[in-house]
Design a protein around this motif. Structure first.
Motif, PDB file in Angstrom:
ATOM      1  N   ASP A   1      26.984  49.613  16.988  1.00 51.17           N
ATOM      2  CA  ASP A   1      25.630  49.079  17.038  1.00 51.17           C
ATOM      3  C   ASP A   1      24.851  49.461  15.780  1.00 51.17           C
ATOM      4  O   ASP A   1      25.405  50.022  14.833  1.00 51.17           O
ATOM      5  CB  ASP A   1      24.909  49.574  18.292  1.00 51.17           C
ATOM      6  CG  ASP A   1      24.889  51.093  18.395  1.00 51.17           C
ATOM      7  OD1 ASP A   1      25.170  51.775  17.377  1.00 51.17           O
ATOM      8  OD2 ASP A   1      24.590  51.614  19.484  1.00 51.17           O
ATOM      9  N   ARG A   2      23.559  49.151  15.792  1.00 54.81           N
ATOM     10  CA  ARG A   2      22.707  49.402  14.629  1.00 54.81           C
ATOM     11  C   ARG A   2      22.685  50.890  14.249  1.00 54.81           C
ATOM     12  O   ARG A   2      22.797  51.244  13.074  1.00 54.81           O
ATOM     13  CB  ARG A   2      21.286  48.905  14.932  1.00 54.81           C
ATOM     14  CG  ARG A   2      20.287  49.112  13.802  1.00 54.81           C
ATOM     15  CD  ARG A   2      18.896  48.678  14.245  1.00 54.81           C
ATOM     16  NE  ARG A   2      17.899  48.920  13.217  1.00 54.81           N
ATOM     17  CZ  ARG A   2      17.602  48.062  12.253  1.00 54.81           C
ATOM     18  NH1 ARG A   2      18.225  46.896  12.196  1.00 54.81           N
ATOM     19  NH2 ARG A   2      16.676  48.347  11.353  1.00 54.81           N
TER      20      ARG A   2
ATOM     21  N   TRP B   1      23.997  52.686  10.678  1.00 52.28           N
ATOM     22  CA  TRP B   1      23.175  53.529   9.817  1.00 52.28           C
ATOM     23  C   TRP B   1      23.825  54.898   9.604  1.00 52.28           C
ATOM     24  O   TRP B   1      23.778  55.459   8.499  1.00 52.28           O
ATOM     25  CB  TRP B   1      21.777  53.691  10.397  1.00 52.28           C
ATOM     26  CG  TRP B   1      20.857  52.555  10.068  1.00 52.28           C
ATOM     27  CD1 TRP B   1      20.316  51.646  10.926  1.00 52.28           C
ATOM     28  CD2 TRP B   1      20.377  52.199   8.765  1.00 52.28           C
ATOM     29  NE1 TRP B   1      19.535  50.740  10.256  1.00 52.28           N
ATOM     30  CE2 TRP B   1      19.545  51.054   8.917  1.00 52.28           C
ATOM     31  CE3 TRP B   1      20.559  52.732   7.486  1.00 52.28           C
ATOM     32  CZ2 TRP B   1      18.911  50.447   7.848  1.00 52.28           C
ATOM     33  CZ3 TRP B   1      19.926  52.123   6.405  1.00 52.28           C
ATOM     34  CH2 TRP B   1      19.109  50.991   6.594  1.00 52.28           C
TER      35      TRP B   1
END
Length: 520
Positions: free
Chosen positions: A137-138, A142
Motif C-alpha cells: 500500500d501507500r 513510502w
C-alpha cells in the motif's frame, strides 16, 4: 543507554585517538566527494560533532559514534520489541553493548563503521516492516523509498553497506516477488544510486582508484591459507566478545534444528541481512589476509535472533522479570567492563612493555602505544621547534614530513596542525593514502625549503635511508622521551631536513601508480 554512554564518554576523555581515528580526521579537514580508501560520510560526522572543526579535541572527535551507539541501543530495543517482545528487546540492547565491535569499535571510535551501523540498523527496521508486505500500500511504498535512502547513506559510510541491498533483494526473490512489480522498489534503488553518485564521480575523476585499491586487498590468491582463516575467525570472536559468542551458540543450534521461536519471515529477513556479508569476507580469508571488523555488521541480526531465542527459552522455564537479567545475558557486559578498565590501565598508566625494548625501536609492536603519548610528543615538538627557530637553525614556521599515513596522521593531529604547520608525506600511494591529495592542497613541498622530521621509535624509519635522495643534508636535533608509569615507553627523534631538492614525484598520476603497484 545511560550506563553504556557514560562509559564511552569517560573513555573518550581518557584515551588519545588511535591510528585510524586521526587519519579520518583528515576527511573532515579536507572534505571531498569521496576519498582514496573510503566514502565521505565519516568526515561529515566529524565536521558535524566538532562544529566544523571548532571543537578539535579527542572527546568531540568521538562524540558522533557515542551518540550513534546510544541511539542504536534504543533502536535495536524498539525493533526487537516490535518483532518479538519487550524482554527480547532488552536482551538485544544488552548484547549489543556487550559486543566489542558495536560498543567500542563502531560505538566509540570515529571510523566509517560508526555511521554504517546506524544506517544499517535503520535500513533493517524498514526491511522488517515492508519486505514481507502481503499488500503493498501507500505506507509500504513510502517506507521502501525511505529504505533506499538509508541504504544509500550506509554505502556512503562504508562499501559493506551494499550488502543491505543484497539481503533485501534476496528476500524479495525468494519470498515476496510482488515487490519486483512495484515501482517503489526501483525508486528506492534510484535514490541509493543518486546518493552514491558523488562517490562514483570522484572515482571516475581519479581512475577508480578506490576500487583498484580494495580489489587488490581481497582478490583471490593462489593457495588456501588456513592461517588467515583461523585469524579471521578468532578475530570475529574477539570483536563480538567471546562470552557473547557462547550466548550465540545455543541459538545457532536451535536454528539448525528449525526450532520455532520467531516468525518465519522475520527469520528470513535477518538471516539474509547478515549471512551474505559474513560469507563473503570470511570466504576471502581463505586466500587473503582480512580484518575481522569487515564482517562486523553481519552480527546485528545474530544479536537480535539470540535475544529472541533466549527470551523464548527463559519464558519456558519461568523467568519473567524485565529487571533481574539472567546471568548469561549480563556476564558478557561485566566481562566487557573489566576488559575496558584493564585496557585504560595498560594504555595510560602501566609500566609494562609489550613491544621492543631498544634504544632506537623502543615500543615497536606494542599495541598500547597507538593511543598514548602523542599529545606529549606534540607539546615537546612545539617547544623544540620554537627554540630552533629562535636560534636561527631552522626557518620560522617550517613544515613537517613523514613517510606513511601512520604515524603521519598522528603527528599531523597532535604536533603539526596545532602549531599551524603543514605536514607532508613522502611515499607511494599505498603508503600515504589521502595525503597524496592533502600534499597538493597544502601547496606541496617547496624546493629549497627546510622541514622537520619526527620519528617515533615504535614506527621508526631512518631518515638517511628513506629521505637522503630528497634533501641536501639531514641533521639530528633532539630526542623526546615518552614515559608511562615512570618507565620510558618510547622515543621520538627529531631531525632537520635541510634543502629539499624538489624531486619527489607525486603519486597522483594514478594509472602509473596503480600499474607500478601491480607490477611490484
Amino acid at each position: 543507554m545511560v550506563i553504556s554512554t557514560s562509559i564511552r564518554l569517560l573513555l573518550a576523555a581518557l584515551l588519545e585517538l588511535g591510528n585510524d581515528e586521526v587519519y579520518y580526521w583528515t576527511y573532515a579537514l579536507y572534505p571531498d566527494l569521496s576519498h582514496f580508501d573510503h566514502p565521505p560520510m565519516v568526515g561529515f560526522v566529524i565536521k558535524l560533532f566538532t562544529l566544523n572543526g571548532l571543537l578539535r579535541d579527542d572527546f568531540f572527535m568521538r562524540l558522533g559514534p557515542i551518540v550513534f551507539s546510544t541511539l542504536n541501543t534504543w533502536l535495536i530495543f524498539v525493533l526487537v520489541r516490535k518483532i518479538s517482545n519487550e524482554r527480547a528487546g532488552l536482551y538485544a540492547s544488552i548484547l549489543y553493548n556487550s559486543s566489542t565491535y558495536f560498543s567500542i569499535i563502531s560505538g566509540f571510535a570515529i571510523i566509517p563503521d560508526a555511521p554504517l551501523v546506524l544506517f544499517w540498523l535503520l535500513s533493517l527496521m524498514l526491511m522488517v516492516d515492508v519486505l514481507p508486505a502481503y499488500k503493498i500500500d501507500r505506507e509500504a511504498r513510502w517506507k521502501m523509498i525511505l529504505f533506499g535512502g538509508y541504504a544509500g547513506l550506509a554505502i556512503s559510510s562504508k562499501y559493506q553497506g551494499a550488502f543491505i541491498w543484497v539481503g533485501a533483494l534476496l528476500f524479495i526473490f525468494l519470498y515476496n516477488k510482488k515487490w519486483l512489480m512495484d515501482y517503489s522498489l526501483y525508486i528506492a534503488g534510484l535514490i541509493s544510486l543518486i546518493i552514491l553518485s558523488p562517490i562514483v564521480l570522484w572515482n571516475f575523476q581519479n581512475d577508480f582508484i578506490t576500487f583498484s585499491f580494495h580489489g587488490e586487498r581481497v582478490a583471490p590468491a593462489f593457495g588456501i591459507r588456513l592461517d588467515y582463516l583461523g585469524r579471521e575467525l578468532l578475530g570475529q570472536i574477539a570483536y563480538q566478545n567471546p562470552l557473547n559468542v557462547i550466548v550465540f551458540i545455543p541459538m545457532g543450534i536451535a536454528l539448525f534444528k528449525r526450532e520455532s521461536f520467531m516468525a518465519a519471515h522475520i527469520k528470513g529477513i535477518l538471516i539474509l541481512n547478515g549471512l551474505p556479508l559474513w560469507l563473503t569476507f570470511t570466504g576471502f580469508s581463505f586466500f587473503r589476509s582480512t580484518l575481522p571488523h569487515w564482517t562486523g555488521p553481519s552480527f546485528l541480526p545474530v544479536i537480535m535472533i539470540a535475544a529472541m531465542y533466549w527470551s523464548s527459552r527463559f519464558r519456558e522455564i519461568g523467568v519473567t522479570s524485565r529487571i533481574l537479567m539472567p546471568k548469561r545475558i549480563l556476564l558478557p557486559s561485566y566481562f566487557m567492563i573489566v576488559v575496558l578498565a584493564l585496557a585504560v590501565y595498560l594504555i595510560n598508566y602501566s609500566p609494562f612493555h609489550f613491544g621492543k625494548i631498544d634504544s632506537v625501536l623502543m615500543g615497536e609492536n606494542d599495541f598500547t602505544q597507538d593511543m598514548y603519548g602523542w599529545r606529549e610528543i606534540g607539546n615537546s615538538f612545539r617547544q623544540i621547534a620554537d627554540e630552533e627557530e629562535k636560534r636561527g637553525t631552522m626557518p620560522p614556521n617550517s613544515g613537517v614530513i613523514s613517510f606513511r599515513w601512520f604515524p603521519g596522521a598522528h603527528l599531523d593531529f597532535y604536533a603539526a596542525y596545532p602549531a599551524n604547520r603543514d605536514l607532508f608525506l613522502i611515499g607511494s600511494l599505498t603508503d600515504i593514502h589521502k595525503y597524496a591529495w592533502i600534499n597538493e592542497s597544502r601547496g606541496s613541498l617547496i624546493k629549497g625549503r627546510d622541514y622537520y622530521y619526527i620519528a617515533p621509535s615504535n614506527y621508526y624509519r631512518d631518515p638517511h635511508k628513506i629521505f637522503e635522495h630528497y634533501f641536501n643534508r639531514i641533521e639530528a636535533i633532539d630526542t623526546i622521551k615518552i614515559e608511562r608509569g615512570r618507565e620510558i615507553m618510547r622515543y621520538a627523534f627529531m631531525y632537520r631536513m635541510k634543502g629539499y631538492l624538489g624531486n619527489f614525484k607525486t603519486p597522483l598520476n594514478l594509472r602509473t601508480a596503480t600499474n607500478e603497484r601491480a607490477n611490484n
